[in-house]
Design a protein around this motif. Structure first.
Motif, PDB file in Angstrom:
ATOM      1  N   ILE A 165       0.861  -1.184   0.000  1.00 25.05           N
ATOM      2  CA  ILE A 165       0.000   0.000   0.000  1.00 25.05           C
ATOM      3  C   ILE A 165       0.899   1.236   0.000  1.00 25.05           C
ATOM      4  O   ILE A 165       1.815   1.349   0.815  1.00 25.05           O
ATOM      5  CB  ILE A 165      -0.926   0.029   1.224  1.00 25.05           C
ATOM      6  N   VAL A 166       0.638   2.144  -0.941  1.00 27.67           N
ATOM      7  CA  VAL A 166       1.407   3.380  -1.045  1.00 27.67           C
ATOM      8  C   VAL A 166       0.436   4.561  -0.955  1.00 27.67           C
ATOM      9  O   VAL A 166      -0.514   4.642  -1.732  1.00 27.67           O
ATOM     10  CB  VAL A 166       2.189   3.447  -2.374  1.00 27.67           C
ATOM     11  N   VAL A 167       0.681   5.466  -0.020  1.00 25.37           N
ATOM     12  CA  VAL A 167      -0.144   6.664   0.121  1.00 25.37           C
ATOM     13  C   VAL A 167       0.392   7.737  -0.820  1.00 25.37           C
ATOM     14  O   VAL A 167       1.571   8.092  -0.759  1.00 25.37           O
ATOM     15  CB  VAL A 167      -0.133   7.189   1.573  1.00 25.37           C
ATOM     16  N   ASN A 168      -0.469   8.247  -1.687  1.00 27.06           N
ATOM     17  CA  ASN A 168      -0.035   9.275  -2.643  1.00 27.06           C
ATOM     18  C   ASN A 168      -0.314  10.670  -2.089  1.00 27.06           C
ATOM     19  O   ASN A 168      -1.154  11.410  -2.586  1.00 27.06           O
ATOM     20  CB  ASN A 168      -0.755   9.077  -3.983  1.00 27.06           C
ATOM     21  N   ASP A 169       0.431  11.020  -1.042  1.00 28.85           N
ATOM     22  CA  ASP A 169       0.335  12.372  -0.498  1.00 28.85           C
ATOM     23  C   ASP A 169       1.290  13.317  -1.215  1.00 28.85           C
ATOM     24  O   ASP A 169       1.114  14.536  -1.209  1.00 28.85           O
ATOM     25  CB  ASP A 169       0.602  12.378   1.005  1.00 28.85           C
ATOM     26  N   ASP A 170       2.308  12.748  -1.847  1.00 30.19           N
ATOM     27  CA  ASP A 170       3.288  13.505  -2.621  1.00 30.19           C
ATOM     28  C   ASP A 170       3.783  12.578  -3.729  1.00 30.19           C
ATOM     29  O   ASP A 170       4.203  11.448  -3.452  1.00 30.19           O
ATOM     30  CB  ASP A 170       4.451  13.948  -1.724  1.00 30.19           C
ATOM     31  N   VAL A 171       3.749  13.051  -4.959  1.00 32.20           N
ATOM     32  CA  VAL A 171       4.079  12.188  -6.096  1.00 32.20           C
ATOM     33  C   VAL A 171       5.502  11.644  -6.000  1.00 32.20           C
ATOM     34  O   VAL A 171       5.734  10.442  -6.198  1.00 32.20           O
ATOM     35  CB  VAL A 171       3.885  12.936  -7.435  1.00 32.20           C
ATOM     36  N   ASP A 172       6.469  12.489  -5.702  1.00 32.74           N
ATOM     37  CA  ASP A 172       7.860  12.034  -5.624  1.00 32.74           C
ATOM     38  C   ASP A 172       8.046  10.964  -4.555  1.00 32.74           C
ATOM     39  O   ASP A 172       8.769   9.984  -4.766  1.00 32.74           O
ATOM     40  CB  ASP A 172       8.797  13.213  -5.344  1.00 32.74           C
ATOM     41  N   HIS A 173       7.403  11.159  -3.399  1.00 39.21           N
ATOM     42  CA  HIS A 173       7.507  10.170  -2.329  1.00 39.21           C
ATOM     43  C   HIS A 173       6.871   8.849  -2.749  1.00 39.21           C
ATOM     44  O   HIS A 173       7.414   7.772  -2.476  1.00 39.21           O
ATOM     45  CB  HIS A 173       6.834  10.688  -1.052  1.00 39.21           C
ATOM     46  N   ALA A 174       5.723   8.944  -3.414  1.00 41.75           N
ATOM     47  CA  ALA A 174       5.028   7.736  -3.861  1.00 41.75           C
ATOM     48  C   ALA A 174       5.874   6.975  -4.886  1.00 41.75           C
ATOM     49  O   ALA A 174       5.972   5.743  -4.832  1.00 41.75           O
ATOM     50  CB  ALA A 174       3.667   8.098  -4.449  1.00 41.75           C
ATOM     51  N   VAL A 175       6.478   7.699  -5.816  1.00 42.95           N
ATOM     52  CA  VAL A 175       7.318   7.068  -6.837  1.00 42.95           C
ATOM     53  C   VAL A 175       8.523   6.382  -6.198  1.00 42.95           C
ATOM     54  O   VAL A 175       8.892   5.265  -6.577  1.00 42.95           O
ATOM     55  CB  VAL A 175       7.781   8.104  -7.881  1.00 42.95           C
ATOM     56  N   THR A 176       9.140   7.019  -5.216  1.00 46.60           N
ATOM     57  CA  THR A 176      10.290   6.428  -4.521  1.00 46.60           C
ATOM     58  C   THR A 176       9.904   5.108  -3.863  1.00 46.60           C
ATOM     59  O   THR A 176      10.663   4.129  -3.896  1.00 46.60           O
ATOM     60  CB  THR A 176      10.835   7.396  -3.456  1.00 46.60           C
ATOM     61  N   LYS A 177       8.705   5.055  -3.277  1.00 47.67           N
ATOM     62  CA  LYS A 177       8.248   3.820  -2.630  1.00 47.67           C
ATOM     63  C   LYS A 177       8.002   2.726  -3.663  1.00 47.67           C
ATOM     64  O   LYS A 177       8.342   1.559  -3.436  1.00 47.67           O
ATOM     65  CB  LYS A 177       6.981   4.099  -1.825  1.00 47.67           C
ATOM     66  N   VAL A 178       7.409   3.065  -4.795  1.00 44.85           N
ATOM     67  CA  VAL A 178       7.162   2.067  -5.836  1.00 44.85           C
ATOM     68  C   VAL A 178       8.481   1.553  -6.396  1.00 44.85           C
ATOM     69  O   VAL A 178       8.643   0.352  -6.652  1.00 44.85           O
ATOM     70  CB  VAL A 178       6.283   2.652  -6.960  1.00 44.85           C
ATOM     71  N   GLU A 179       9.454   2.454  -6.576  1.00 41.55           N
ATOM     72  CA  GLU A 179      10.787   2.032  -7.044  1.00 41.55           C
ATOM     73  C   GLU A 179      11.403   1.020  -6.082  1.00 41.55           C
ATOM     74  O   GLU A 179      12.003   0.021  -6.506  1.00 41.55           O
ATOM     75  CB  GLU A 179      11.713   3.244  -7.146  1.00 41.55           C
ATOM     76  N   ALA A 180      11.241   1.276  -4.792  1.00 40.95           N
ATOM     77  CA  ALA A 180      11.795   0.373  -3.786  1.00 40.95           C
ATOM     78  C   ALA A 180      11.120  -0.995  -3.849  1.00 40.95           C
ATOM     79  O   ALA A 180      11.779  -2.034  -3.670  1.00 40.95           O
ATOM     80  CB  ALA A 180      11.624   0.979  -2.393  1.00 40.95           C
ATOM     81  N   ILE A 181       9.820  -1.001  -4.116  1.00 43.21           N
ATOM     82  CA  ILE A 181       9.082  -2.264  -4.242  1.00 43.21           C
ATOM     83  C   ILE A 181       9.618  -3.067  -5.422  1.00 43.21           C
ATOM     84  O   ILE A 181       9.856  -4.276  -5.320  1.00 43.21           O
ATOM     85  CB  ILE A 181       7.575  -1.990  -4.400  1.00 43.21           C
ATOM     86  N   VAL A 182       9.821  -2.393  -6.557  1.00 37.29           N
ATOM     87  CA  VAL A 182      10.325  -3.069  -7.754  1.00 37.29           C
ATOM     88  C   VAL A 182      11.695  -3.694  -7.478  1.00 37.29           C
ATOM     89  O   VAL A 182      11.945  -4.869  -7.809  1.00 37.29           O
ATOM     90  CB  VAL A 182      10.411  -2.087  -8.939  1.00 37.29           C
ATOM     91  N   LYS A 183      12.580  -2.947  -6.863  1.00 38.47           N
ATOM     92  CA  LYS A 183      13.928  -3.456  -6.584  1.00 38.47           C
ATOM     93  C   LYS A 183      13.902  -4.621  -5.605  1.00 38.47           C
ATOM     94  O   LYS A 183      14.602  -5.621  -5.791  1.00 38.47           O
ATOM     95  CB  LYS A 183      14.806  -2.322  -6.041  1.00 38.47           C
ATOM     96  N   SER A 184      13.093  -4.494  -4.569  1.00 39.17           N
ATOM     97  CA  SER A 184      13.061  -5.552  -3.553  1.00 39.17           C
ATOM     98  C   SER A 184      12.474  -6.844  -4.109  1.00 39.17           C
ATOM     99  O   SER A 184      12.918  -7.941  -3.740  1.00 39.17           O
ATOM    100  CB  SER A 184      12.265  -5.097  -2.328  1.00 39.17           C
TER     101      SER A 184
END
Length: 203
Positions: A165-184
């Motif tokens: 689950i990713v909270v989209n309160d800020d686009v850059d923060h949300a993108v960083t979290k999705v990137e981390a999911i992809v890598k992990s």
């Protein structure tokens, strides 16, 4: 030894910012391939067929359903949405990750048809913020906005079906979290164990 790609599914309520997050993510990650969805809804200003969506008539879409040419499809507020099956399967075999940006109904079908996918649920900071984002589009009537918010409440209750689950309160923060999911996900033992055990086999 070529690693098979991973199917990532980004989903969430209409108006939460899935498209914005996806576009920002693709500016950074070159290994991701975006699977363009197909829809029967009307084209919005600035959208292009074959880039934002494949725009089709109801008749054309229903023919593809009958021929089993869609990985998933859903009817959302009177319009069909779906994902062409062949592109996804071929791209994964070529070693690329495939990224789907779809509505919740479609994501649940993918979960049944492709349980190995990684499911990411994008949520707004609040329903009030979601309402404001939908209104800022300027493309929905007051009745449609109400329908979308009612649907969003039902969809948020389905978040337990997702892996992240990713909270989209800020686009850059949300993108960083999705990137981390992809890598992990690429580092998960079960994804690579069989591949590398073969390298340790002794004749």
């Amino acid at each position: 030894m070529k690693e098979k790609g991973i199917l990532f599914i980004l989903s969430g309520p209409s108006g939460v910012g899935k498209g914005t997050v996806r576009k920002s993510l693709f500016e950074k990650d070159t290994n991701l391939k975006y699977s363009i969805s197909m829809t029967t809804r009307k084209m919005r200003e600035g959208e292009k067929d074959g880039i934002d969506y494949f725009f089709r008539t109801h008749e054309e879409f229903e023919k593809m359903i009958d021929e089993n040419k869609l990985l998933e499809h859903a009817n959302f507020v009177g319009n069909y949405y779906g994902t062409p099956r062949e592109y996804v399967e071929r791209t994964l075999e070529d070693g690329y990750d495939v990224f789907l940006e779809i509505e919740v109904q479609g994501a649940m079908q993918v979960k049944e048809n492709f349980p190995a996918g990684v499911f990411i649920f994008l949520i707004p900071p609040s329903l009030e913020e979601l309402k404001n984002r939908i209104m800022l589009r300027g493309t929905e009537t007051s009745d449609l906005i109400r329908d979308r918010l009612n649907e969003a409440k039902k969809e948020i209750e389905m978040m337990d079906a997702y892996d992240y689950i990713v909270v989209n309160d800020d686009v850059d923060h949300a993108v960083t979290k999705v990137e981390a999911i992809v890598k992990s996900e690429h580092c998960k033992r079960e994804r690579i164990a069989k591949q590398f055990k073969k390298l340790l086999e002794v004749d």
